[in-house]
Design an enzyme around this catalytic site. Structure first.
Site, short mmCIF file in Angstrom:
data_model
loop_
_atom_site.label_atom_id
_atom_site.label_comp_id
_atom_site.label_asym_id
_atom_site.label_seq_id
_atom_site.Cartn_x
_atom_site.Cartn_y
_atom_site.Cartn_z
CG ASN A 52 -4.75 -8.13 8.65
OD1 ASN A 52 -4.64 -8.95 9.54
ND2 ASN A 52 -3.76 -7.35 8.28
CG ASN A 81 1.48 -1.10 -4.30
OD1 ASN A 81 2.25 -0.33 -4.87
ND2 ASN A 81 1.08 -0.91 -3.04
CB SER A 133 11.99 -0.07 -7.68
OG SER A 133 12.95 0.95 -7.45
CE1 TYR A 146 12.12 -1.79 -2.56
CE2 TYR A 146 13.57 -0.51 -3.99
CZ TYR A 146 12.30 -0.82 -3.53
OH TYR A 146 11.20 -0.16 -4.05
CB ALA A 148 18.64 -8.54 -5.63
CB ILE A 179 6.71 7.72 -5.58
CG1 ILE A 179 7.04 7.07 -6.93
CG2 ILE A 179 5.26 8.22 -5.52
CD1 ILE A 179 6.97 7.97 -8.15
P1 NAP Z 1 4.67 2.59 1.50
O1 NAP Z 1 4.09 3.94 1.53
O2 NAP Z 1 5.74 2.23 2.46
O3 NAP Z 1 3.48 1.53 1.60
C1 NAP Z 1 3.76 0.17 1.57
C2 NAP Z 1 2.48 -0.62 1.60
O4 NAP Z 1 2.82 -2.02 1.54
C3 NAP Z 1 1.70 -0.39 2.87
O5 NAP Z 1 0.32 -0.29 2.55
C4 NAP Z 1 1.98 -1.66 3.68
O6 NAP Z 1 0.89 -2.05 4.48
C5 NAP Z 1 2.14 -2.67 2.57
N1 NAP Z 1 2.86 -3.87 3.03
C6 NAP Z 1 4.15 -3.95 3.47
N2 NAP Z 1 4.43 -5.22 3.81
C7 NAP Z 1 3.30 -5.94 3.57
C8 NAP Z 1 2.97 -7.30 3.74
N3 NAP Z 1 3.85 -8.18 4.22
N4 NAP Z 1 1.72 -7.72 3.40
C9 NAP Z 1 0.81 -6.82 2.92
N5 NAP Z 1 1.07 -5.52 2.75
C10 NAP Z 1 2.31 -5.09 3.07
O7 NAP Z 1 5.29 2.27 0.05
P2 NAP Z 1 5.01 2.88 -1.39
O8 NAP Z 1 6.00 3.92 -1.61
O9 NAP Z 1 3.58 3.16 -1.58
O10 NAP Z 1 5.45 1.62 -2.28
C11 NAP Z 1 4.53 0.79 -2.97
C12 NAP Z 1 5.33 -0.07 -3.95
O11 NAP Z 1 6.03 0.76 -4.86
C13 NAP Z 1 6.38 -0.95 -3.27
O12 NAP Z 1 6.44 -2.19 -3.92
C14 NAP Z 1 7.66 -0.18 -3.50
O13 NAP Z 1 8.79 -1.00 -3.48
C15 NAP Z 1 7.40 0.42 -4.85
N6 NAP Z 1 8.21 1.61 -5.14
C16 NAP Z 1 8.10 2.75 -4.37
C17 NAP Z 1 8.89 3.84 -4.68
C18 NAP Z 1 8.85 5.12 -3.91
O14 NAP Z 1 9.70 6.00 -4.15
N7 NAP Z 1 7.93 5.30 -2.97
C19 NAP Z 1 9.80 3.78 -5.76
C20 NAP Z 1 9.87 2.62 -6.50
C21 NAP Z 1 9.08 1.55 -6.19
P3 NAP Z 1 0.84 -1.88 6.09
O15 NAP Z 1 1.21 -0.46 6.40
O16 NAP Z 1 -0.58 -2.22 6.39
O17 NAP Z 1 1.83 -2.85 6.65
#
Ligand code: NAP
Length: 238
Positions: A52, A81, A133, A146, A148, A179
């Site tokens: 954590n 990530n 992204s 986001y 930026a 995604i």
């Molecule tokens: P998600 O399902 O919302 O999961 C986000 C993860 O980040 C969770 O495990 C969360 O952990 C963790 N997190 C958030 N704030 C944190 C912090 N301060 N310290 C440590 N962990 C933290 O998001 P996702 O879609 O898998 O996205 C993963 C990455 O891909 C991100 O960088 C996102 O910007 C990028 N991305 C996603 C998409 C999309 O369409 N989904 C598209 C482009 C880029 P907790 O729940 O434990 O807080």
């Protein structure tokens, strides 16, 4: 056995990475912030070591690094990530919103990389994969902060790749399209349908499709690739 740290791995793309890397025999360190139960469940299923830490907080990142170094040794691969997003029109974005996004999406990446990069420099070997992204490339309306922050991830990747190349460390970036994760759970059905229609492959991406690309960039199969931005977006950005 190679040690891989995956930040924000309790859900979505990070979680998919934990499963993919575990299957391939890596020792996986799963970082999470709030989702303790989810992290515990993934630990049971994969044997990952869960830690954590809010990656935007320097003292928590330092504690995570001390714990790993004292108990398991050096990290070979960092997957930056963890990220947060927010949909707001520009004039409604508060200073707090701005800072929250930047503190997690780019300052967190800096803090984590800084704590572990010496592990790689001393071994003259390593891989860093940063998650940006498509909005960091094209800009997303109503997501200026986001977009930026994700453009900053691209600059961070390119500059660090140049600096760490002589230490035989590859630094690359993955830029996902839309995604199917909780990050998009607030998007309404109409908008999601529109996004699918704009995507040449006509659908949302799956977290494991992004994870498999990250796996490639972490493997020896990509040893001559550095400083690159690899889009995993069904052709959204061409
Ligand atoms: P998600 O399902 O919302 O999961 C986000 C993860 O980040 C969770 O495990 C969360 O952990 C963790 N997190 C958030 N704030 C944190 C912090 N301060 N310290 C440590 N962990 C933290 O998001 P996702 O879609 O898998 O996205 C993963 C990455 O891909 C991100 O960088 C996102 O910007 C990028 N991305 C996603 C998409 C999309 O369409 N989904 C598209 C482009 C880029 P907790 O729940 O434990 O807080």
């Amino acid at each position: 056995m190679k040690n891989v740290l995956i930040t924000g791995a309790s859900r979505g793309i990070g979680k998919a990475c934990v499963y993919e890397f575990s299957k391939q025999g890596y020792r996986v360190f799963l970082n999470y912030n709030k989702s303790k139960n989810e992290a515990e469940k993934i630990k049971e299923e994969t044997g990952a070591v869960i830690i954590n830490a809010d990656i935007s907080k320097k003292d928590e990142v330092k504690k995570m690094a001390d714990y790993i170094h004292e108990n398991y040794g050096k990290i070979d691969i960092i997957i930056n990530n963890a990220g947060i997003s927010q949909i707001k029109i520009f004039t409604d974005i508060t200073e707090e919103d701005w800072d929250n996004i930047f503190n997690v999406n780019i300052k967190g990446m800096y803090l984590v990389t800084k704590e572990f990069v010496n592990d790689m420099i001393s071994k003259k070997s390593g891989k860093i994969i940063n998650i940006s992204s498509m909005w960091g490339i094209t800009g997303g309306s109503c997501e200026v902060h986001y977009s930026a922050s994700k453009a900053a991830v691209i600059g961070f990747t390119k500059a660090l790749a140049k600096e760490l190349g002589p230490s035989n460390i590859c630094v690359n970036c993955v830029a996902p399209g839309v995604i199917d994760t909780e990050m998009n759970k607030n998007l309404n059905e109409y908008y999601l349908k529109e996004l699918c229609e704009e995507t040449p492959l006509g659908r949302l991406g799956k977290p494991d499709e992004v994870a498999k690309t990250i796996l490639f960039l972490a493997s020896n199969d990509s040893d001559f690739i550095t400083g690159q931005i690899l889009n995993v977006d069904g052709g959204m950005v061409i």
